[in-house]
Structure formats: structure tokens, C-alpha cells
Motif scaffolding. Structure first.
Motif, short mmCIF file in Angstrom:
data_model
loop_
_atom_site.label_atom_id
_atom_site.label_comp_id
_atom_site.label_asym_id
_atom_site.label_seq_id
_atom_site.Cartn_x
_atom_site.Cartn_y
_atom_site.Cartn_z
N ARG A 243 0.83 -1.21 0.00
CA ARG A 243 0.00 0.00 0.00
C ARG A 243 0.87 1.26 0.00
O ARG A 243 0.65 2.18 -0.79
CB ARG A 243 -0.91 0.01 1.23
N VAL A 244 1.87 1.29 0.87
CA VAL A 244 2.72 2.47 0.97
C VAL A 244 3.51 2.67 -0.31
O VAL A 244 3.58 3.78 -0.86
CB VAL A 244 3.69 2.32 2.18
N LEU A 245 4.12 1.61 -0.80
CA LEU A 245 4.97 1.73 -1.98
C LEU A 245 4.16 2.07 -3.23
O LEU A 245 4.62 2.82 -4.09
CB LEU A 245 5.76 0.45 -2.18
N ASP A 246 2.98 1.52 -3.32
CA ASP A 246 2.13 1.81 -4.48
C ASP A 246 1.77 3.30 -4.54
O ASP A 246 1.61 3.88 -5.61
CB ASP A 246 0.86 0.97 -4.42
N GLU A 247 1.68 3.92 -3.37
CA GLU A 247 1.38 5.35 -3.30
C GLU A 247 2.60 6.22 -3.56
O GLU A 247 2.49 7.32 -4.11
CB GLU A 247 0.81 5.70 -1.92
N LYS A 248 3.79 5.73 -3.15
CA LYS A 248 4.98 6.58 -3.13
C LYS A 248 5.84 6.48 -4.38
O LYS A 248 6.37 7.50 -4.85
CB LYS A 248 5.83 6.24 -1.90
N VAL A 249 6.06 5.28 -4.91
CA VAL A 249 6.98 5.13 -6.04
C VAL A 249 6.23 5.35 -7.35
O VAL A 249 5.00 5.28 -7.40
CB VAL A 249 7.67 3.74 -6.05
N GLY A 250 7.00 5.60 -8.43
CA GLY A 250 6.36 5.82 -9.72
C GLY A 250 5.56 4.64 -10.19
O GLY A 250 4.39 4.77 -10.60
N GLU A 251 6.15 3.46 -10.13
CA GLU A 251 5.48 2.21 -10.53
C GLU A 251 5.98 1.07 -9.66
O GLU A 251 7.19 0.86 -9.55
CB GLU A 251 5.75 1.89 -11.99
N LEU A 252 5.06 0.36 -9.05
CA LEU A 252 5.41 -0.80 -8.24
C LEU A 252 5.16 -2.06 -9.06
O LEU A 252 4.03 -2.32 -9.48
CB LEU A 252 4.57 -0.84 -6.96
N VAL A 253 6.21 -2.84 -9.30
CA VAL A 253 6.10 -4.08 -10.07
C VAL A 253 6.34 -5.24 -9.12
O VAL A 253 7.43 -5.37 -8.53
CB VAL A 253 7.13 -4.12 -11.22
N VAL A 254 5.34 -6.09 -8.92
CA VAL A 254 5.43 -7.25 -8.02
C VAL A 254 5.46 -8.51 -8.87
O VAL A 254 4.53 -8.77 -9.64
CB VAL A 254 4.23 -7.28 -7.05
N VAL A 255 6.52 -9.29 -8.73
CA VAL A 255 6.69 -10.48 -9.56
C VAL A 255 6.57 -11.74 -8.72
O VAL A 255 6.91 -11.75 -7.53
CB VAL A 255 8.05 -10.46 -10.30
N ALA A 256 6.09 -12.81 -9.34
CA ALA A 256 6.02 -14.10 -8.67
C ALA A 256 7.41 -14.69 -8.57
O ALA A 256 8.23 -14.54 -9.46
CB ALA A 256 5.10 -15.05 -9.44
N ARG A 257 7.68 -15.36 -7.46
CA ARG A 257 8.98 -15.98 -7.28
C ARG A 257 9.25 -17.04 -8.33
O ARG A 257 8.35 -17.76 -8.75
CB ARG A 257 9.07 -16.61 -5.88
N ALA A 258 10.52 -17.13 -8.74
CA ALA A 258 10.91 -18.14 -9.72
C ALA A 258 10.84 -19.53 -9.09
O ALA A 258 10.96 -19.69 -7.88
CB ALA A 258 12.32 -17.86 -10.22
N SER A 259 10.64 -20.53 -9.94
CA SER A 259 10.64 -21.91 -9.45
C SER A 259 12.03 -22.31 -9.03
O SER A 259 13.03 -21.69 -9.39
CB SER A 259 10.15 -22.85 -10.55
N ARG A 260 12.12 -23.38 -8.26
CA ARG A 260 13.43 -23.86 -7.81
C ARG A 260 14.31 -24.23 -9.00
O ARG A 260 15.50 -23.94 -9.01
CB ARG A 260 13.26 -25.08 -6.90
N ALA A 261 13.72 -24.86 -10.02
CA ALA A 261 14.51 -25.26 -11.18
C ALA A 261 15.09 -24.04 -11.89
O ALA A 261 16.25 -24.03 -12.29
CB ALA A 261 13.63 -26.05 -12.15
N THR A 262 14.27 -22.99 -12.02
CA THR A 262 14.76 -21.77 -12.66
C THR A 262 15.88 -21.16 -11.86
O THR A 262 16.89 -20.71 -12.39
CB THR A 262 13.60 -20.76 -12.80
N THR A 263 15.72 -21.13 -10.53
CA THR A 263 16.74 -20.56 -9.66
C THR A 263 18.05 -21.33 -9.76
O THR A 263 19.14 -20.76 -9.80
CB THR A 263 16.24 -20.55 -8.19
N GLU A 264 17.96 -22.65 -9.77
CA GLU A 264 19.17 -23.46 -9.83
C GLU A 264 19.89 -23.28 -11.16
O GLU A 264 21.12 -23.20 -11.22
CB GLU A 264 18.80 -24.94 -9.63
N ARG A 265 19.13 -23.14 -12.28
CA ARG A 265 19.78 -22.91 -13.57
C ARG A 265 20.50 -21.56 -13.58
O ARG A 265 21.60 -21.45 -14.10
CB ARG A 265 18.72 -22.95 -14.68
N ALA A 266 19.87 -20.55 -12.98
CA ALA A 266 20.48 -19.22 -12.97
C ALA A 266 21.75 -19.18 -12.13
O ALA A 266 22.67 -18.43 -12.40
CB ALA A 266 19.47 -18.18 -12.42
N ALA A 267 21.81 -20.03 -11.11
CA ALA A 267 22.96 -20.03 -10.20
C ALA A 267 24.16 -20.76 -10.79
O ALA A 267 25.28 -20.64 -10.27
CB ALA A 267 22.56 -20.64 -8.86
N ARG A 268 23.96 -21.53 -11.83
CA ARG A 268 25.07 -22.32 -12.39
C ARG A 268 26.06 -21.44 -13.12
O ARG A 268 25.70 -20.43 -13.69
CB ARG A 268 24.51 -23.36 -13.36
#
Length: 268
Positions: A243-268
Motif C-alpha cells: 500500500r505504501v509503496l504503491d502510493e509513493k513510487v512511480g510504478e510498483l512491479v510485483v513479480v512471482a517468485r521463480a521456481s526452484r529449477a529456474t533458480t538453480e539454472r540461474a545459479a550455475r
């Protein structure tokens, strides 16, 4: 319900969700806002939660605590992967962008290695190393000088002077903490000055911060919440923070967390 039982339930809710609102707790427990505020004050005095405007969050670390880069790099991996993926969509070929120090900006750097003609200015040793080792030959990486911090940032007068003469399209800023009163903060005084120089050099400011940064306060403010053109965060952010950030920042972008498989590929 006894006060002690109610306070235990409130504390459990804060630990589970990361934050609570006075009005919601009052309705849930069938008591007045003043009663809930007294409960929060009691828990705050015991160091079990941190009071914020309209509610409470999990207690943050000392305002001068500065974990090392490696320690932070293993936290909130899925959140950082999702945030970095969305942030990368904002970068166009041939752009001049800056990446501040931080583990989330380092995650973003891994997603920029294939962007053609990119110029990247950074005060982050890990960011510079990622792009140097994996980036395209038509990319230019500019690493500022300065004094190295525990988070592998280069800060101080040399870094500030190097940045002041630049004109950049975008700045991706990683932060230590976010609150409504203090804005975006860092535990390092010289890093705050260096970050402010980056903000001044860029046409647009994009802040990258996972949900754990809300309610944490570093000793020095970088800029206020209203300075951010975009804030990219994850879907575990507490409702009050949204609520606070949506009022204060220009645009609030909320993303869903990546899956474990996606995270592990990115960490390699």
C-alpha cells in the motif's frame, strides 16, 4: 483471549507474513485499535518486532550491519531470480545503464550478458567480473575506482568523481533497506554518497529489492521513495508495504517468485 495469548498470536503472524496492520488485527481479535497498539508496543519493547506506521514488521538488523557479498548471495534466491528477470526486460540494446552494488544487481548482470551494444557502469566488483567473463565483445563495462566495502562495492571520492561526469539511461539500484520514513537506505555512509551520484547521473531509477528489505533501516538514506521511477519486488511483500509503496513510487512491479529449477539454472 488474554493479552499474552493475543500477543503470541500477533507475533506468530508477523513472523509468518513479515508484517501486520493495526486495523486488521483489531477486527480479527475483536478489540480496539488502542489495545492492538499496546500489544505492539509491548512486543516492540521486548525486541520481538519493529513498529512501523500503522502496524509492525519483523525486527531488522542494526543500521550499520553490513553482511558480506557471499553471505547475502545465498539468501532469497528465488525472489532475486524473479526480480532480475523482470528488470532485464527494461534494458534495450545499445543502452547506457548503471548497476549499483548488490546481490540482486549481480543476478541482473547475468541476464544482460547477451544484450548487444550495452554500456554498463558499475561500482560492483562482482557485476564487472560477470560481464567481463561472460558478456559480448561489443559490450563496454566501466568499473569505477574507490574503496572496497564488505559487500564488494567501490565507494568514496574516487567513485563519486568518476560517476559525476556520466549521463546514463537507466540505473538499477540495489538497497539494504526500505521504510516509509527513511526511504531507500544503506548501512555504509560512503556507499550512500556513491549511490546518490549514480541516481543523479541516470534518467530513470529502477530499484531492485526483495520483500525482506521492507522495514529494514540502514544508517544512511540514499533517496526517498518518490525518487524511484520503478520498484521491482516479489510477491511476498507485506500488504501494508504494498500500500505504501504503491502510493509513493512511480510504478510498483510485483513479480512471482521463480521456481526452484529456474533458480538453480540461474545459479550455475
Amino acid at each position: 483471549m488474554l493479552a499474552r495469548q493475543r500477543q503470541a498470536a500477533i507475533l506468530d503472524r508477523v513472523r509468518t507474513t513479515g508484517g501486520v496492520r493495526v486495523t486488521e488485527l483489531a477486527a480479527e481479535f475483536g478489540v480496539s485499535d488502542m489495545t492492538i497498539r499496546r500489544d505492539l508496543e509491548t512486543l516492540h519493547e521486548q525486541g520481538l518486532l519493529a513498529k512501523v506506521h500503522g502496524g509492525a514488521t519483523v525486527p531488522g538488523p542494526s543500521s550499520t550491519d553490513e553482511p558480506g557479498f557471499h553471505a547475502k548471495s545465498v539468501r532469497q534466491l528465488a525472489e532475486k531470480a524473479a526480480i532480475a528477470g523482470r528488470a532485464a526486460e527494461l534494458v534495450r540494446p545499445g543502452a547506457a545503464v548503471a548497476l549499483s552494488a548488490g546481490t540482486t544487481t549481480a543476478e541482473l548482470a547475468r541476464r544482460l550478458v547477451d544484450v548487444p551494444g550495452l554500456t554498463v557502469v558499475t561500482n560492483s566488483l562482482p557485476v564487472a567480473e560477470i560481464l567481463h567473463a561472460q558478456g559480448r565483445t561489443d559490450q563496454t563495462v566501466v568499473l569505477t575506482g574507490g574503496v572496497r566495502t564488505p559487500s564488494d562495492a567501490l565507494v568514496g571520492p574516487l567513485a563519486v568523481e568518476a560517476i559525476r561526469s556520466l549521463h546514463l539511461d537507466l540505473l538499477f539500484l540495489g538497497v539494504h533497506g526500505i521504510t516509509e520514513r527513511a526511504g531507500f537506505t544503506t548501512p555504509n555512509l560512503m556507499e550512500a554518497e556513491t549511490d546518490r551520484a549514480l541516481v543523479a547521473a541516470a534518467d530513470r531509477l529502477v530499484v531492485l529489492a526483495d520483500h525482506t528489505k521492507w522495514g529494514t533501516v540502514g544508517i544512511s538514506s540514499i533517496v526517498g521513495l518518490g525518487a524511484a521511477d520503478v520498484l521491482v519486488t516479489d510477491d511476498r511483500l507485506a500488504p501494508e508495504a504494498r500500500r505504501v509503496l504503491d502510493e509513493k513510487v512511480g510504478e510498483l512491479v510485483v513479480v512471482a517468485r521463480a521456481s526452484r529449477a529456474t533458480t538453480e539454472r540461474a545459479a550455475r
